[in-house]
Write a protein that holds these residues in place. Sequence first.
Motif, mmCIF file in Angstrom:
data_model
loop_
_atom_site.group_PDB
_atom_site.id
_atom_site.type_symbol
_atom_site.label_atom_id
_atom_site.label_comp_id
_atom_site.label_asym_id
_atom_site.label_seq_id
_atom_site.Cartn_x
_atom_site.Cartn_y
_atom_site.Cartn_z
ATOM 1 N N SER A 14 1.143 -1.197 -0.100
ATOM 2 C CA SER A 14 -0.038 0.152 0.222
ATOM 3 C C SER A 14 0.821 1.166 0.141
ATOM 4 O O SER A 14 0.241 2.295 0.079
ATOM 5 C CB SER A 14 -0.953 0.076 1.139
ATOM 6 O OG SER A 14 -0.142 0.192 2.415
ATOM 7 N N LYS A 56 0.666 2.916 3.267
ATOM 8 C CA LYS A 56 -0.628 3.585 3.688
ATOM 9 C C LYS A 56 -1.494 2.831 4.697
ATOM 10 O O LYS A 56 -2.229 3.499 5.532
ATOM 11 C CB LYS A 56 -1.405 3.758 2.423
ATOM 12 C CG LYS A 56 -1.365 5.402 2.166
ATOM 13 C CD LYS A 56 -2.491 5.483 0.978
ATOM 14 C CE LYS A 56 -3.069 7.129 1.258
ATOM 15 N NZ LYS A 56 -4.123 7.429 0.227
ATOM 16 N N PHE A 57 -1.509 1.452 4.551
ATOM 17 C CA PHE A 57 -2.282 0.796 5.260
ATOM 18 C C PHE A 57 -1.517 -0.241 6.098
ATOM 19 O O PHE A 57 -0.451 -0.265 5.985
ATOM 20 C CB PHE A 57 -2.858 0.080 4.620
ATOM 21 C CG PHE A 57 -3.996 0.709 3.541
ATOM 22 C CD1 PHE A 57 -4.502 2.070 3.961
ATOM 23 C CD2 PHE A 57 -4.476 0.331 2.236
ATOM 24 C CE1 PHE A 57 -5.400 2.586 2.906
ATOM 25 C CE2 PHE A 57 -4.973 0.984 1.261
ATOM 26 C CZ PHE A 57 -5.499 2.070 1.519
ATOM 27 N N VAL A 85 0.231 1.686 11.135
ATOM 28 C CA VAL A 85 0.030 2.887 10.642
ATOM 29 C C VAL A 85 -1.071 3.643 11.464
ATOM 30 O O VAL A 85 -1.347 4.685 11.810
ATOM 31 C CB VAL A 85 -0.581 2.789 9.025
ATOM 32 C CG1 VAL A 85 -0.941 4.194 8.767
ATOM 33 C CG2 VAL A 85 0.730 2.510 8.298
ATOM 34 N N GLN A 86 -2.203 2.386 11.710
ATOM 35 C CA GLN A 86 -3.453 3.092 12.507
ATOM 36 C C GLN A 86 -2.911 3.462 13.899
ATOM 37 O O GLN A 86 -3.274 4.461 14.394
ATOM 38 C CB GLN A 86 -4.459 1.910 12.573
ATOM 39 C CG GLN A 86 -5.106 1.892 11.086
ATOM 40 C CD GLN A 86 -5.855 0.360 11.215
ATOM 41 O OE1 GLN A 86 -5.601 -0.534 12.053
ATOM 42 N NE2 GLN A 86 -6.633 0.117 10.204
ATOM 43 N N ILE A 126 -8.950 8.395 9.861
ATOM 44 C CA ILE A 126 -8.761 7.305 8.950
ATOM 45 C C ILE A 126 -9.993 7.008 8.091
ATOM 46 O O ILE A 126 -10.193 6.035 7.252
ATOM 47 C CB ILE A 126 -8.195 5.919 9.557
ATOM 48 C CG1 ILE A 126 -9.350 5.510 10.684
ATOM 49 C CG2 ILE A 126 -6.943 6.222 10.335
ATOM 50 C CD1 ILE A 126 -8.799 4.381 11.263
ATOM 51 N N LEU A 172 -5.856 3.128 -3.191
ATOM 52 C CA LEU A 172 -4.923 3.885 -2.596
ATOM 53 C C LEU A 172 -5.172 5.251 -2.397
ATOM 54 O O LEU A 172 -4.427 6.058 -2.074
ATOM 55 C CB LEU A 172 -3.524 3.812 -3.253
ATOM 56 C CG LEU A 172 -2.704 2.324 -3.196
ATOM 57 C CD1 LEU A 172 -1.667 2.286 -3.796
ATOM 58 C CD2 LEU A 172 -2.732 2.027 -1.608
ATOM 59 N N LYS A 218 -4.749 7.609 4.868
ATOM 60 C CA LYS A 218 -3.873 6.897 5.424
ATOM 61 C C LYS A 218 -4.353 6.171 6.858
ATOM 62 O O LYS A 218 -5.192 6.814 7.431
ATOM 63 C CB LYS A 218 -2.794 7.611 5.774
ATOM 64 C CG LYS A 218 -1.460 7.025 6.012
ATOM 65 C CD LYS A 218 0.048 7.928 5.988
ATOM 66 C CE LYS A 218 1.066 7.076 6.361
ATOM 67 N NZ LYS A 218 2.181 7.974 6.225
ATOM 68 N N GLY A 219 -4.286 4.814 6.850
ATOM 69 C CA GLY A 219 -4.702 4.140 7.992
ATOM 70 C C GLY A 219 -6.210 3.417 7.730
ATOM 71 O O GLY A 219 -6.838 2.939 8.594
ATOM 72 N N HIS A 220 -6.624 3.560 6.609
ATOM 73 C CA HIS A 220 -8.374 3.313 6.276
ATOM 74 C C HIS A 220 -8.043 1.942 6.516
ATOM 75 O O HIS A 220 -9.312 1.243 6.920
ATOM 76 C CB HIS A 220 -8.361 3.792 5.112
ATOM 77 C CG HIS A 220 -9.778 3.839 4.492
ATOM 78 N ND1 HIS A 220 -10.861 4.424 5.176
ATOM 79 C CD2 HIS A 220 -10.648 3.147 3.795
ATOM 80 C CE1 HIS A 220 -11.960 4.365 4.881
ATOM 81 N NE2 HIS A 220 -11.813 3.479 3.774
#
Length: 230
Positions: free
Chosen positions: A152, A155-156, A160-161, A179, A198, A202-204
């Motif tokens: 990612s 991003k994921f 990240v979360q 997110i 993408l 971010k963190g979705h």
Amino acid sequence: MKDISGLNHPIYSESEKNQSKLIPQLLKEGEAGLETLMDWMISLGKESDNLALGQAYQTLYLDKNRRTQEFLASNFPHGVVSLKSEHNVDYRPLQELLAQQDFQRADIVTLQKLCELAGSAAIERKWIYFTEVESFPIEDLLTLDKLWLMHSEGKFGFSVQRRIWLSVGKDFSKLWTKIGWKAGNSWTRYPKEFTWDLTAPKGHLPLSNQLRGVRVIDAIFAHPAWSQTN
């Protein structure tokens, strides 16, 4: 003519961010550029945490060119992440879905793998209790996280979360907004309102709180795995 051969190419010395920018440029250079890119990927190896390597693999994987497919099969037969598992969980289906950028199905398989780590009862009920998270092996949680990270462009992933959660003072209500899981008082509806590519915040992904509540995601964030990555 620009020199794109061997160790002279900037991709060997540039920052990870700039390496990502050089990948599409190399592919425009034809055979010589492709050779340089492949040599660079081999020099890093699949143990690398370099996100640009993940991007390069992704680009070649989706290209479906015979030459690139043979290269990947020979040098990265299981992708760019070592699929380590203390419980012998098979992460290849997840790796393949992420390589295909099928994030929605990858999210479903991620939950299945978490259930496998939790045990037979979780597999049968198809979701996990927060109390089961603490028994997850560090090795497996890091494998899951790295698969999401590498496919990612960083991003994921759980890590990240977690970083975003820490940045908002461990305030889950702020995290949900950051997110893209909540807008105002409205929860994002599964699956149509989630963004499965993408362009997502971010963190979705992945949907580690199982859509509602904080106990599972809080347990994941408290796992000792992250003490090895900070």
